[in-house]
Design a protein around this motif. Sequence first.
Motif, mmCIF file in Angstrom:
data_model
loop_
_atom_site.group_PDB
_atom_site.id
_atom_site.type_symbol
_atom_site.label_atom_id
_atom_site.label_comp_id
_atom_site.label_asym_id
_atom_site.label_seq_id
_atom_site.Cartn_x
_atom_site.Cartn_y
_atom_site.Cartn_z
ATOM 1 N N ASP A 210 0.851 -0.986 0.072
ATOM 2 C CA ASP A 210 -0.375 -0.750 0.234
ATOM 3 C C ASP A 210 1.099 1.021 -0.111
ATOM 4 N N LEU A 211 0.389 2.161 -0.498
ATOM 5 C CA LEU A 211 0.977 3.279 -0.851
ATOM 6 C C LEU A 211 0.209 4.820 -0.475
ATOM 7 N N VAL A 212 0.843 5.593 0.331
ATOM 8 C CA VAL A 212 -0.039 7.155 1.147
ATOM 9 C C VAL A 212 0.609 8.565 0.694
ATOM 10 N N GLY A 213 -0.071 8.748 -0.589
ATOM 11 C CA GLY A 213 0.772 10.185 -1.276
ATOM 12 C C GLY A 213 -0.456 11.135 -1.549
ATOM 13 N N ILE A 214 0.417 12.050 -2.804
ATOM 14 C CA ILE A 214 -0.560 12.841 -3.410
ATOM 15 C C ILE A 214 -0.544 11.865 -4.609
ATOM 16 N N ASP A 215 -1.427 12.851 -5.633
ATOM 17 C CA ASP A 215 -1.825 12.342 -6.780
ATOM 18 C C ASP A 215 -0.686 13.461 -7.901
ATOM 19 N N ASN A 216 0.429 13.074 -7.700
ATOM 20 C CA ASN A 216 1.856 13.366 -8.467
ATOM 21 C C ASN A 216 1.388 14.075 -9.820
ATOM 22 N N HIS A 217 1.024 13.348 -10.616
ATOM 23 C CA HIS A 217 0.317 13.304 -12.358
ATOM 24 C C HIS A 217 -0.517 14.429 -11.807
ATOM 25 N N ARG A 218 -1.206 14.848 -11.025
ATOM 26 C CA ARG A 218 -2.573 16.152 -10.722
ATOM 27 C C ARG A 218 -1.320 17.604 -10.762
ATOM 28 N N ALA A 244 12.907 10.770 -6.541
ATOM 29 C CA ALA A 244 12.340 9.960 -6.650
ATOM 30 C C ALA A 244 10.913 10.013 -8.264
ATOM 31 N N TYR A 245 11.011 9.041 -7.472
ATOM 32 C CA TYR A 245 9.721 7.878 -9.871
ATOM 33 C C TYR A 245 8.244 8.953 -9.338
ATOM 34 N N THR A 246 8.188 9.577 -8.083
ATOM 35 C CA THR A 246 6.846 10.617 -8.092
ATOM 36 C C THR A 246 7.101 11.082 -8.570
ATOM 37 N N VAL A 247 8.963 12.111 -9.031
ATOM 38 C CA VAL A 247 9.326 12.906 -10.158
ATOM 39 C C VAL A 247 8.198 12.564 -11.827
ATOM 40 N N ASP A 248 8.738 11.401 -11.852
ATOM 41 C CA ASP A 248 8.458 11.340 -13.209
ATOM 42 C C ASP A 248 6.585 11.069 -13.653
ATOM 43 N N ALA A 249 5.917 10.882 -12.198
ATOM 44 C CA ALA A 249 4.236 11.366 -12.432
ATOM 45 C C ALA A 249 4.464 13.168 -12.856
ATOM 46 N N ARG A 250 5.187 13.512 -11.780
ATOM 47 C CA ARG A 250 4.878 15.545 -12.044
ATOM 48 C C ARG A 250 5.389 15.575 -13.575
ATOM 49 N N MET A 251 6.624 14.816 -14.098
ATOM 50 C CA MET A 251 6.568 15.670 -14.956
ATOM 51 C C MET A 251 5.796 14.506 -16.357
#
Length: 386
Positions: A210-218, A244-251
């Motif tokens: 399970d993962l808890v965070g924000i919608d990085n794409h959004r 971190a790979y969250t940055v890929d989603a932000r991009m």
Amino acid sequence: MSPSRKSSRSGLARDSGAGDTFTPEGPLHRSIYEQLLAEIQNGVYKPGERLPSEAILCERFQASRITVARAFQTLQREHLVTRRPGSGTYVEKPARQDSLQFGLLIPDLGTTDIFDPICQGIMRSPAARLHSLTWGHSTGHEKDLERAAEQLCQQYITQKVAGVFFAPAEFTETRGDVNRTIATRLQEAGVTVVLLDRCYERYPQRSQFDLVGIDNHRAGRLLTDHLLETGARRIVFAVRPHSAYTVDARMAGYRDALYTFDSRLSPASISGDFEDPSWVRRMIDRERPDAIICANDYTAAHLMQTLISLGIRIPEDIKMAGVDDVPYAKLLPTQLTTVRQNCAEIGAVAMAVMLDRIENPSRPVRDVLVRCELIVRASTCSNMMN
């Protein structure tokens, strides 16, 4: 009705029903949540007892059904109440009375600004009141950081902790192998794992936790849409190496926003030493951006200082934005536009997810996303004053 349950409207702003209003302490739904929480903790409403209906609470707090429902949802996420269709909302009976020990495995703790408030959110969560939390730290140097993370992993296995909150390491070349090794060891030892903020697998791969965070794409989309609305057209994305790979989603959100606005706009990413004036000067001459989205506020702070040292004005020459809304975002030479993530809420939700996973190990793996919001400041709007 007993005196302790009489209607009390003092201190709460009236809600028109069009959306949440704000009290001096914050959103109205949060104030309602906190009052109901206090009443549950003080025994006004006991385990197994039904809470007043939404209609009664709407009248008590002068709030809309939507606002009261949001307060109920927060209580439900923290396993304090359960909603029974057609019957009402009931105070949860404690699922387990034994105290559990959990570990924090956050290699970046103390060096990355978001994790201190996430840890505070975990510890202050009502769901955590029966349990204990332990953690370690590293020196911050790459090899020491990785070695300390592996040692801490083994320490938790030896201590037989019930679960580990794990934020995979970033900014190291070997982070992928180290993160997978830690995850495998914990899983083989039967330790429940909840990921904080990020997964250690590159999208579209997904771990089994399970993962808890924000919608990085959004988050990436919100920032890009905002900059496009301000008139920016040559928007570049700045990221530190080995992020971190969250940055890929932000991009990905950034690229989607550009394409949706005008398919002729070209995305561009930059990665380098943002504190090196000569490198930044060459990058500016090559890319000629009118706006820069930074992967996080930390990157934005360092890049802003370098741009200012080169005589580049923010936002007149280049607009800037980041992600996180860390405390110093408002203290930079030009206050930073950013996407705020509620770190304390991430922590509280992570504890609820951990306890739910321990009680229900066969549930499907989940991404639990906490709301994020765009915070507009002077770095993207020349008509705003610091």
